[in-house]
Design an enzyme around this catalytic site. Structure first.
Site, mmCIF file in Angstrom:
data_model
loop_
_atom_site.group_PDB
_atom_site.id
_atom_site.type_symbol
_atom_site.label_atom_id
_atom_site.label_comp_id
_atom_site.label_asym_id
_atom_site.label_seq_id
_atom_site.Cartn_x
_atom_site.Cartn_y
_atom_site.Cartn_z
ATOM 1 N N CYS A 98 8.330 -4.627 -8.420
ATOM 2 C CA CYS A 98 7.383 -3.749 -9.110
ATOM 3 C C CYS A 98 7.857 -3.278 -10.497
ATOM 4 C CB CYS A 98 7.027 -2.572 -8.203
ATOM 5 S SG CYS A 98 5.450 -1.833 -8.670
ATOM 6 N N ARG A 132 -5.155 2.279 -9.499
ATOM 7 C CA ARG A 132 -3.937 1.824 -8.812
ATOM 8 C C ARG A 132 -4.333 0.800 -7.750
ATOM 9 N NH1 ARG A 132 0.416 4.214 -10.470
ATOM 10 N NH2 ARG A 132 1.725 3.158 -8.952
ATOM 11 N N HIS A 195 6.804 -3.917 -2.037
ATOM 12 C CA HIS A 195 7.870 -2.914 -1.957
ATOM 13 C C HIS A 195 8.609 -2.915 -0.632
ATOM 14 C CE1 HIS A 195 7.692 -0.385 -5.472
ATOM 15 N NE2 HIS A 195 6.406 -0.635 -5.528
HETATM 16 N N1 GLN Z 1 4.883 2.092 -13.056
HETATM 17 C C1 GLN Z 1 4.475 0.848 -12.614
HETATM 18 C C2 GLN Z 1 3.010 0.733 -12.214
HETATM 19 O O1 GLN Z 1 2.423 1.655 -11.630
HETATM 20 C C3 GLN Z 1 5.386 0.458 -11.482
HETATM 21 C C4 GLN Z 1 5.082 1.168 -10.200
HETATM 22 C C5 GLN Z 1 6.021 0.820 -9.104
HETATM 23 O O2 GLN Z 1 7.158 0.394 -9.321
HETATM 24 N N2 GLN Z 1 5.552 1.036 -7.897
HETATM 25 O O3 GLN Z 1 2.423 -0.269 -12.490
#
Ligand code: GLN
Length: 243
Positions: A98, A132, A195
């Site tokens: 990520c 998101r 993740h």
């Molecule tokens: N900040 C980045 C995004 O939201 C990475 C997020 C994350 O590592 N979960 O795209």
């Protein structure tokens, strides 16, 4: 005793202080346990900004973080960029998740208008989106089979050049909302939005990292037979969860 007894692997975790969310530490733990199950001694080394970089790393792992965490480590990452690129080209296995996946690309333009330069291991650009992309994700990889995980990001990544995607998404979003792909692959480097419990549920990726590390260091890798009954149960249950 396995034929890997007496051999050791050094796993370096990049920026655990700032880039370590949604259980990313679990990946390092799981990788270490898997390497031990194959018979290796394992040393885990944390690398945080301004530490001296352990260039004898056998495997490099990096997690995710908020945009703010990415900006905290940005300058330091640039200071080790040439070393990381050279190690990647020489075949050091790496897994980046990520936030660090995004910074292993060419650049990340945040929703707030900040441009965070990447280190160009992947030919990829990420742009922060309004929405998101959150949820369980399942994808198919020609190298690793079915990969199961969880994504949570607003950055939308587009690959180009010789950088191949890691997998084709069958449930979930992946790199962006326009194509069906997720993650990136070059050399022995794996980048992904998946993740936390990625490695516990996908030991094929752990085995790839361990195999490449062992071959680089010792010229060979003899896998041990590992009982993956619990892994199979976890995979079956996770892959059936709704998005
Ligand atoms: N900040 C980045 C995004 O939201 C990475 C997020 C994350 O590592 N979960 O795209």
């Amino acid at each position: 005793m396995t034929s890997n007894s007496g051999k050791s692997l050094k796993i370096v975790q990049l920026y655990p202080r700032d880039m370590n969310i949604y259980g990313d530490w679990g990946n390092t733990l799981s990788l270490s346990r898997r390497a031990k199950a194959h018979g290796f001694d394992v040393e885990i080394v944390d690398y945080n900004p301004e530490d001296s970089f352990p260039t004898d790393a056998d495997i490099i792992v990096g997690g995710g973080g908020q945009d703010s965490g990415q900006s905290v480590i940005g300058d330091d990452l640039q200071s080790i960029a040439a070393t990381l690129r050279e190690m990647a080209e020489k075949g050091t296995p790496m897994l980046v998740i990520c936030g660090l996946y995004q910074l292993f690309g060419n650049e990340f333009r945040t929703i707030g208008g900040q441009v965070l330069p990447g280190i160009g291991i992947f030919d990829a650009v990420t742009v922060g989106g309004e929405e998101r992309l959150i949820g369980n994700i399942v994808e198919e990889s020609s190298e690793f089979g079915t990969i199961i995980g969880y994504e949570n990001h607003s950055g939308l990544t587009t690959l180009s050049g010789t950088t191949e995607p890691l997998a084709k998404v069958t449930k979930g979003e992946g790199n962006n909302k326009d194509d069906e792909f997720e993650g990136a692959r070059v050399h022995n480097v794996v980048g992904t939005y998946l993740h936390g419990s990625l490695l516990p549920k996908n030991p094929a990726i752990s085995d790839f990292l361990i195999q490449k590390a062992a071959e680089n260091k010792y010229g060979e890798f003899t896998p041990a037979t590992i009982n993956d009954e619990l892994v199979e149960k976890a995979r079956a249950s996770a892959s059936q969860r709704p998005r």
